[in-house]
Design a protein around this motif. Structure first.
Motif, PDB file in Angstrom:
ATOM      1  N   GLY A  45       0.819  -1.211   0.000  1.00 43.95           N
ATOM      2  CA  GLY A  45       0.000   0.000   0.000  1.00 43.95           C
ATOM      3  C   GLY A  45       0.851   1.258   0.000  1.00 43.95           C
ATOM      4  O   GLY A  45       0.415   2.323   0.395  1.00 43.95           O
ATOM      5  N   LYS A  46       2.090   1.143  -0.438  1.00 44.45           N
ATOM      6  CA  LYS A  46       3.051   2.253  -0.451  1.00 44.45           C
ATOM      7  C   LYS A  46       3.513   2.455  -1.887  1.00 44.45           C
ATOM      8  O   LYS A  46       3.752   1.493  -2.605  1.00 44.45           O
ATOM      9  CB  LYS A  46       4.233   1.860   0.446  1.00 44.45           C
ATOM     10  CG  LYS A  46       5.355   2.832   0.494  1.00 44.45           C
ATOM     11  CD  LYS A  46       6.447   2.302   1.426  1.00 44.45           C
ATOM     12  CE  LYS A  46       7.724   3.074   1.257  1.00 44.45           C
ATOM     13  NZ  LYS A  46       8.804   2.523   2.052  1.00 44.45           N
ATOM     14  N   ARG A  47       3.640   3.699  -2.314  1.00 45.06           N
ATOM     15  CA  ARG A  47       4.061   3.979  -3.684  1.00 45.06           C
ATOM     16  C   ARG A  47       5.586   4.031  -3.755  1.00 45.06           C
ATOM     17  O   ARG A  47       6.243   4.649  -2.926  1.00 45.06           O
ATOM     18  CB  ARG A  47       3.471   5.300  -4.159  1.00 45.06           C
ATOM     19  CG  ARG A  47       3.754   5.573  -5.609  1.00 45.06           C
ATOM     20  CD  ARG A  47       2.860   6.695  -6.121  1.00 45.06           C
ATOM     21  NE  ARG A  47       3.275   7.122  -7.424  1.00 45.06           N
ATOM     22  CZ  ARG A  47       2.846   6.591  -8.560  1.00 45.06           C
ATOM     23  NH1 ARG A  47       1.978   5.611  -8.529  1.00 45.06           N
ATOM     24  NH2 ARG A  47       3.261   7.044  -9.729  1.00 45.06           N
ATOM     25  N   TYR A  48       6.152   3.385  -4.783  1.00 47.87           N
ATOM     26  CA  TYR A  48       7.594   3.357  -5.004  1.00 47.87           C
ATOM     27  C   TYR A  48       7.954   4.188  -6.230  1.00 47.87           C
ATOM     28  O   TYR A  48       7.098   4.484  -7.064  1.00 47.87           O
ATOM     29  CB  TYR A  48       8.078   1.911  -5.184  1.00 47.87           C
ATOM     30  CG  TYR A  48       7.999   1.110  -3.902  1.00 47.87           C
ATOM     31  CD1 TYR A  48       9.063   1.063  -3.025  1.00 47.87           C
ATOM     32  CD2 TYR A  48       6.842   0.440  -3.551  1.00 47.87           C
ATOM     33  CE1 TYR A  48       8.986   0.360  -1.835  1.00 47.87           C
ATOM     34  CE2 TYR A  48       6.745  -0.276  -2.368  1.00 47.87           C
ATOM     35  CZ  TYR A  48       7.825  -0.311  -1.518  1.00 47.87           C
ATOM     36  OH  TYR A  48       7.741  -0.997  -0.346  1.00 47.87           O
ATOM     37  N   ASN A  49       9.220   4.540  -6.345  1.00 48.29           N
ATOM     38  CA  ASN A  49       9.705   5.340  -7.459  1.00 48.29           C
ATOM     39  C   ASN A  49       9.405   4.662  -8.794  1.00 48.29           C
ATOM     40  O   ASN A  49       9.671   3.483  -8.975  1.00 48.29           O
ATOM     41  CB  ASN A  49      11.221   5.553  -7.308  1.00 48.29           C
ATOM     42  CG  ASN A  49      11.806   6.336  -8.458  1.00 48.29           C
ATOM     43  OD1 ASN A  49      11.121   7.119  -9.106  1.00 48.29           O
ATOM     44  ND2 ASN A  49      13.070   6.120  -8.716  1.00 48.29           N
TER      45      ASN A  49
END
Length: 82
Positions: A45-49
């Motif tokens: 649920g976390k956005r990555y590059n």
């Protein structure tokens, strides 16, 4: 950039204190890193590059860090085998 300079400075401080400083550089193709990050976003649920240019630029820190090491350095490919 400044993060590379900071890392090289820390490595210098450690060498001055008598430590042997090794360098491990792990890399993969930027599109593969992004693909893995997107898959992980679903779980975490976390956005990555997702910027391939930024990922490629991070590899620019390899040479200065290898140069600053007074121990072993390893460049490791983390490519998928399929």
């Amino acid at each position: 950039g400044s993060e590379t300079e900071s890392l090289v400075k820390v490595m210098g401080t450690l060498k001055e204190a008598g430590f042997k400083v090794h360098c491990l550089c792990i890399f993969a193709e930027p599109h593969e890193i992004i693909k893995r990050g997107v898959a992980k976003e679903v779980v975490d649920g976390k956005r990555y590059n997702r910027d391939a240019a930024i990922l490629r630029k991070s590899f620019d820190s390899f040479a200065p860090c290898i140069g600053a090491a007074n121990g072993t350095f390893i460049k490791l490919s983390n490519l998928s085998l399929g």
